[in-house]
Design an enzyme around this catalytic site. Structure first.
Site, short mmCIF file in Angstrom:
data_model
loop_
_atom_site.label_atom_id
_atom_site.label_comp_id
_atom_site.label_asym_id
_atom_site.label_seq_id
_atom_site.Cartn_x
_atom_site.Cartn_y
_atom_site.Cartn_z
N ASP A 41 -5.21 -13.87 -12.82
CA ASP A 41 -3.93 -14.42 -12.31
C ASP A 41 -4.14 -15.64 -11.41
O ASP A 41 -3.47 -16.66 -11.57
CB ASP A 41 -3.04 -13.34 -11.65
N ALA A 125 -5.42 2.24 -3.08
CA ALA A 125 -5.98 2.85 -4.28
C ALA A 125 -5.99 1.87 -5.44
O ALA A 125 -6.38 2.21 -6.55
CB ALA A 125 -5.17 4.09 -4.65
N ASP A 173 0.83 -8.77 -9.01
CA ASP A 173 1.36 -7.52 -8.47
C ASP A 173 2.84 -7.66 -8.10
O ASP A 173 3.66 -6.80 -8.43
CB ASP A 173 0.57 -7.09 -7.22
C1 GLA Z 1 -5.43 -7.65 -6.92
C2 GLA Z 1 -4.60 -8.88 -6.61
C3 GLA Z 1 -4.01 -9.46 -7.90
C4 GLA Z 1 -5.09 -9.65 -8.97
C5 GLA Z 1 -5.93 -8.40 -9.13
C6 GLA Z 1 -7.10 -8.62 -10.05
O1 GLA Z 1 -4.62 -6.62 -7.37
O2 GLA Z 1 -3.57 -8.58 -5.71
O3 GLA Z 1 -3.35 -10.67 -7.62
O4 GLA Z 1 -5.87 -10.78 -8.67
O5 GLA Z 1 -6.43 -7.95 -7.88
O6 GLA Z 1 -6.66 -8.88 -11.33
#
Ligand code: GLA
Length: 403
Positions: A41, A125, A173
Site C-alpha cells: 500500500d 493482533a 486499513d
Molecule cells: C499495516 C499498515 C498497512 C499496511 C500493512 C502491510 O497493517 O497499517 O498500511 O502497510 O501493515 O501490508
C-alpha cells in the site's frame, strides 16, 4: 460480533457513568484482515482486504460544557480533554484526538461530548484495532454535527494515524474498515485510491484467521525501516529507468533489467512489492473465476515472499503457516498484515474447518508455547451507524456514513 445484550449493557453503563439524558448515538467500525497484498500500500500498489465482523463500537452524546470525556469500557481507561486544545498524549486516546484534530481543521472545533468505546477486536493482533478506533470516531462525529462520508472518514483516520499518532502506515486499513462491502473483498489501488469489490463466494470454502498469540505494536516494529528500504530501492532503480512516483510504477521487466546491479536488500524488497502486486491481480481473477486452488497457491507464494524477500514474518507465523498447510482441506495460508507477529489467514474447505479448529491450536501450542486465537472471517460491511436500541443496521452493502 458484538451482540444486542452487550449493547444494552453498555448503554446502561454509559448512563451510569455520564448521567441520564438523551440516548447516545451508536456507531460501529469493523477490524480488517488482508487476503493478499502486504507492504504494497505505501508503495502505491494493490491490496485485497476484507472487513471482519469484529470491531469497535462507540456510544456518543453531545454535552453542554467542556471537557469532552472518553472512556474505554474494555480497559477501564477514562480521560478528559478540552476540544479547543487538541494535543497528543501518547496513549490510546491519540487515535481519537487525532481524528478531532483534523476535523477541527477542516470543519471547526467539536462541541463538548461524552464517548464510550467498547468492542471485540483483540488489540495489537494485526486486525487493525487502531484503524477501527479512528474510523469509528470519524463517523461518530456526525452525531456532533460534522459531515463525513466513508471516504472522508478513511482519509481523516489515515491522517490521524500518520500525522498525529506518528505511525507512517499506508491507506489499506482505514479504507477497508470504512468502505468494505458485506460478502466482498476490496480491491484497492493505493496510488489512485480507486477501489472495486470482488465477491467472496468461492464454492465450499471459508477464511479462517489465526492469531499467533504474539502481539506487536507497529510503532515499535521495523515497519518504518521497511518503508525507508523501499525508498532506497526506488532511488536506485529510478536512477537507471527514469523517474517513477513509487515502486509499483516500475514494471517487472524494468526491475529485472537492473536487478543484478542492485544491492541485496533493496533488490529483495522491490522484488517482493512488484510480484505481490501481480499476485493481488491474479487472486482477484481466481476469486472471480471460482478457482480456490489458484487463490491458495497465491497465498502460499505471498507468505514465502514476505518471509524470504521482505523479511517481516516471525518464527511463530511460519510455524502456524506450516502447521496449517499440513491439515486436510487447507488450500493456502499466509501471514497477513504488517507481520512481526499477528495473524495468518487460511483458505479452507468448509468440510475441514471444524477439524482444523480442533487440531491446530494444540499442535501450535505444543511447538511454540503460545496460545493462538482463531476466528472465522466472514467478509462484512464497513463502518456504519447502528440503531441505538437494537444495535442492528440495515445492510446497504456500502459502508454507512455520517450524514
Ligand atoms: C499495516 C499498515 C498497512 C499496511 C500493512 C502491510 O497493517 O497499517 O498500511 O502497510 O501493515 O501490508
Amino acid at each position: 460480533m458484538i451482540g444486542k445484550a452487550e449493547i444494552g449493557e453498555r448503554r446502561r453503563e454509559f448512563a451510569a457513568r455520564f448521567g441520564r439524558g438523551r440516548e447516545p448515538d451508536l456507531y460501529f467500525a469493523p477490524g480488517r484482515v488482508n487476503l493478499i497484498g502486504d507492504h504494497t500500500d505505501y508503495n502505491g500498489g494493490l491490496v485485497l482486504p476484507l472487513a471482519i465482523a469484529e470491531g469497535t463500537c462507540v456510544l456518543i452524546r453531545r454535552k453542554g460544557a467542556p471537557p469532552a470525556r472518553l472512556y474505554s469500557a474494555n480497559t477501564g481507561w477514562e480521560t478528559e480533554f478540552d476540544p479547543r486544545e487538541i494535543v497528543p498524549r501518547g496513549d490510546w486516546t491519540d487515535y481519537v484526538r487525532g481524528v478531532f484534530f483534523f476535523l477541527a481543521r477542516s470543519q471547526g472545533l467539536p462541541p463538548p461530548f461524552d464517548a464510550m468505546y467498547f468492542g471485540d477486536l483483540p488489540l495489537e493482533a494485526g486486525l487493525s484495532s487502531s484503524a477501527s478506533l479512528e474510523v469509528a470516531t470519524a463517523i461518530s462525529s456526525s452525531s456532533l454535527g460534522f459531515r463525513v462520508d466513508g471516504e472522508e472518514a478513511a482519509r481523516i483516520a489515515w491522517r490521524a494515524e500518520n500525522e498525529f499518532v506518528g505511525m507512517s502506515c499506508g491507506v489499506m486499513d482505514q479504507y477497508a474498515v470504512s468502505l468494505s462491502r458485506a460478502g466482498h473483498l476490496m480491491l484497492l489501488d493505493c496510488r489512485t485510491l480507486q477501489y472495486d469489490f470482488v465477491p467472496f463466494d468461492l464454492p465450499g470454502t471459508s477464511l479462517v484467521v489465526g492469531h499467533t498469540g504474539v502481539s506487536r505494536s507497529l510503532l515499535d516494529s521495523p515497519y518504518n525501516l521497511r518503508r525507508r528500504e523501499c525508498e532506497r530501492a526506488l532511488g536506485l532503480i529510478t536512477a537507471v529507468v527514469g523517474p517513477r512516483e513509487d515502486l509499483s510504477q516500475v514494471t517487472l521487466e524494468e526491475f529485472e533489467a537492473v536487478a543484478r546491479a542492485l544491492p541485496e536488500v533493496p533488490r529483495m524488497r522491490a522484488e517482493h512489492v512488484l510480484r505481490e502486486n501481480l499476485r493481488v491481480r491474479l487472486a482477484a481473477e481466481c476469486l472471480r473465476g471460482d478457482d480456490p486452488q489458484g487463490v491458495g497457491l497465491l497465498l502460499n507464494e505471498s507468505h514465502a515472499s514476505l518471509r524470504d524477500l521482505y523479511e517481516v514474518s516471525s518464527p511463530e507465523l511460519d510455524t502456524l503457516q506450516e502447521i496449517s498447510l499440513r491439515q486436510p482441506g487447507v488450500l493456502g495460508c499466509r501471514m497477513t498484515g504488517a507481520g512481526f507477529g499477528g495473524c495468518v489467514i487460511s483458505l479452507i474447505r468448509d468440510g475441514s474447518v471444524r477439524e482444523y479448529l480442533e487440531k491446530v491450536p494444540g499442535l501450535y501450542r505444543g511447538v511454540t508455547g503460545h496460545d493462538p486465537l482463531f476466528i472465522e472471517a466472514s467478509p462484512s460491511a464497513g463502518a456504519k451507524k447502528l440503531d441505538k436500541r437494537t444495535g442492528s443496521a440495515p445492510d446497504t452493502g456500502h459502508s454507512a456514513t455520517a450524514r
